[in-house]
Design a protein around this motif. Sequence first.
Motif, PDB file in Angstrom:
ATOM      1  N   THR A  11      11.160  35.367  -1.049  1.00 30.92           N
ATOM      2  CA  THR A  11       9.792  35.654  -1.492  1.00 30.92           C
ATOM      3  C   THR A  11       9.800  36.233  -2.902  1.00 30.92           C
ATOM      4  O   THR A  11       8.947  35.885  -3.736  1.00 30.92           O
ATOM      5  CB  THR A  11       9.120  36.645  -0.522  1.00 30.92           C
ATOM      6  OG1 THR A  11       9.199  36.129   0.812  1.00 30.92           O
ATOM      7  CG2 THR A  11       7.656  36.849  -0.883  1.00 30.92           C
TER       8      THR A  11
ATOM      9  N   SER B  68       7.830  29.198  -1.786  1.00 29.73           N
ATOM     10  CA  SER B  68       6.952  29.882  -0.842  1.00 29.73           C
ATOM     11  C   SER B  68       7.007  29.226   0.534  1.00 29.73           C
ATOM     12  O   SER B  68       7.006  29.911   1.561  1.00 29.73           O
ATOM     13  CB  SER B  68       5.510  29.906  -1.368  1.00 29.73           C
ATOM     14  OG  SER B  68       4.984  28.607  -1.503  1.00 29.73           O
TER      15      SER B  68
ATOM     16  N   THR C  13       9.849  33.816  -5.835  1.00 26.09           N
ATOM     17  CA  THR C  13       8.610  33.132  -6.225  1.00 26.09           C
ATOM     18  C   THR C  13       7.942  33.801  -7.429  1.00 26.09           C
ATOM     19  O   THR C  13       7.066  33.215  -8.058  1.00 26.09           O
ATOM     20  CB  THR C  13       7.611  33.081  -5.056  1.00 26.09           C
ATOM     21  OG1 THR C  13       7.283  34.410  -4.644  1.00 26.09           O
ATOM     22  CG2 THR C  13       8.190  32.318  -3.876  1.00 26.09           C
TER      23      THR C  13
ATOM     24  N   LEU D  70       6.894  26.920  -7.201  1.00 22.95           N
ATOM     25  CA  LEU D  70       6.321  27.985  -6.376  1.00 22.95           C
ATOM     26  C   LEU D  70       6.028  27.477  -4.963  1.00 22.95           C
ATOM     27  O   LEU D  70       6.267  28.176  -3.969  1.00 22.95           O
ATOM     28  CB  LEU D  70       5.046  28.505  -7.029  1.00 22.95           C
ATOM     29  CG  LEU D  70       4.372  29.736  -6.425  1.00 22.95           C
ATOM     30  CD1 LEU D  70       5.358  30.874  -6.243  1.00 22.95           C
ATOM     31  CD2 LEU D  70       3.214  30.178  -7.297  1.00 22.95           C
TER      32      LEU D  70
END
Length: 469
Positions: free
Chosen positions: A447, A281, A450, A277
């Motif tokens: 995005t 990100s 994620t 993550l």
Amino acid sequence: MADTTTGTSATARLDPDVRKLGIVIVVGAVTATLDMTMVAVVLADLTRAFRAPVTTVQWVSTAYLLAIATVIPATGRLVERFGTRAMWLFALSAFLVGSALCGLAWSVGSLIAFRALQGVGGGMIVPLSIMIMIRAVEPGQRGRVMALVAMPAQVAPIMGPLIGGMIVDSGSWRWIFYVNVPICLFALVLAWRRIPGDAPSAAGGRWLDVTGLALLAPALALTDYGLSAGARRLPLLAGGIVLLAVFTARSLRSRDVAPLLNLRLFTHRPFSAASMLNFLSRLSIFGVVILVPLYFQEVRGYSALRAGLLLAPQSLGTALALPYVGRLTDRIGARPVVLAGIALSMLSALTFTQVNAHTNEVVIGVALLVWGTGVAAVAVPVSAAAYEELAPTDIPGATSAIMTVQTVGASVGAATLAAILQSRLAHHRDAPATAFADTFWWVLGFTALTLIPALLLPLRRAAAVQARP
């Protein structure tokens, strides 16, 4: 007795010598954190100054990030060998020399090379500042000390673009780097006088994994360069991937030398989910940091200062959200907070996909505010979840690994999105705003990715963890 001491230290005022030491560390750390954000608003000027494409100029940021990613894992070993004071003086000196050479750069290639040297010093400064201050106080006072150490990182996203914009608009891009020289000299004098000497802690003990370092540095550089250059550089990308595979295999099998990164930590589910993550990100976050200033300057024709001012809502959103995000994470756990943050980030990215040459600045400002809130809602819970159920002895290695993953994610994001933007600009020669809107669709896609590791984060309340026997 230990409990009493801990309680007393938790409420006692910090020793004046500790506060002075904190000021010394902040003066040194602020140079590296501000520099990274100041450069974001100068990329457009560099493309014009060197007559180079975005895909090349973005390496001014990527080279710095890759150097940081390479030296972070090595910093702990070097401290064991030479001590924190010696390494702090070395880091500041490397950053000073790199900054001066960046200001003297005669081509985009020389600037990229000097930024890598600057990154060697800058990459060591943050972990060293933490080590020095943690060692200076009792456990009960570490929270206040960490807040002091984190101050430059909180101020940099707001002040960096503004200071960078003022410098560029009133002078030359070279002063973005020259301004570091007197600050570093002052920080070196303070450090020489105020930071106590310390003996190496591993004389004859564990030494730096030089072979691992020699594999990791070119692996990251080749992979990033291959991603930024597209199909024309597939052999380089393949070479980078092969070197990463060799580095991984060697690190997992190493017995004689402590590996540069403890990759066995990635078998721990919360840590691996948090790392994935963090990578994804940072990829999208740093992409926005590069794309938005370029949009304001290249499409709207704004000055560097005005572009820096218009970036402020993102930092404001993050600053306002941080206290509430921490409390929510303690109450309901990491996963729901992170999912909410991803939803906010996707909503903001979707807004950016609709930008044109005349999009209202208020709309962009609100989107940046929401984006900054989403960033805070992802970053804080993920940082907490990464350490869940890890043994205390694994925490230093986990910190190095997390910081490396974050930095690599940022460098890959810069390289990849710059390549995509350059491709879209070539396709939409007469409509640069459309090229930026197309590129933001990729930010939205990154995005959305994620969500996968976010669903693997622990789903439990902090209270439940504390109540566990």
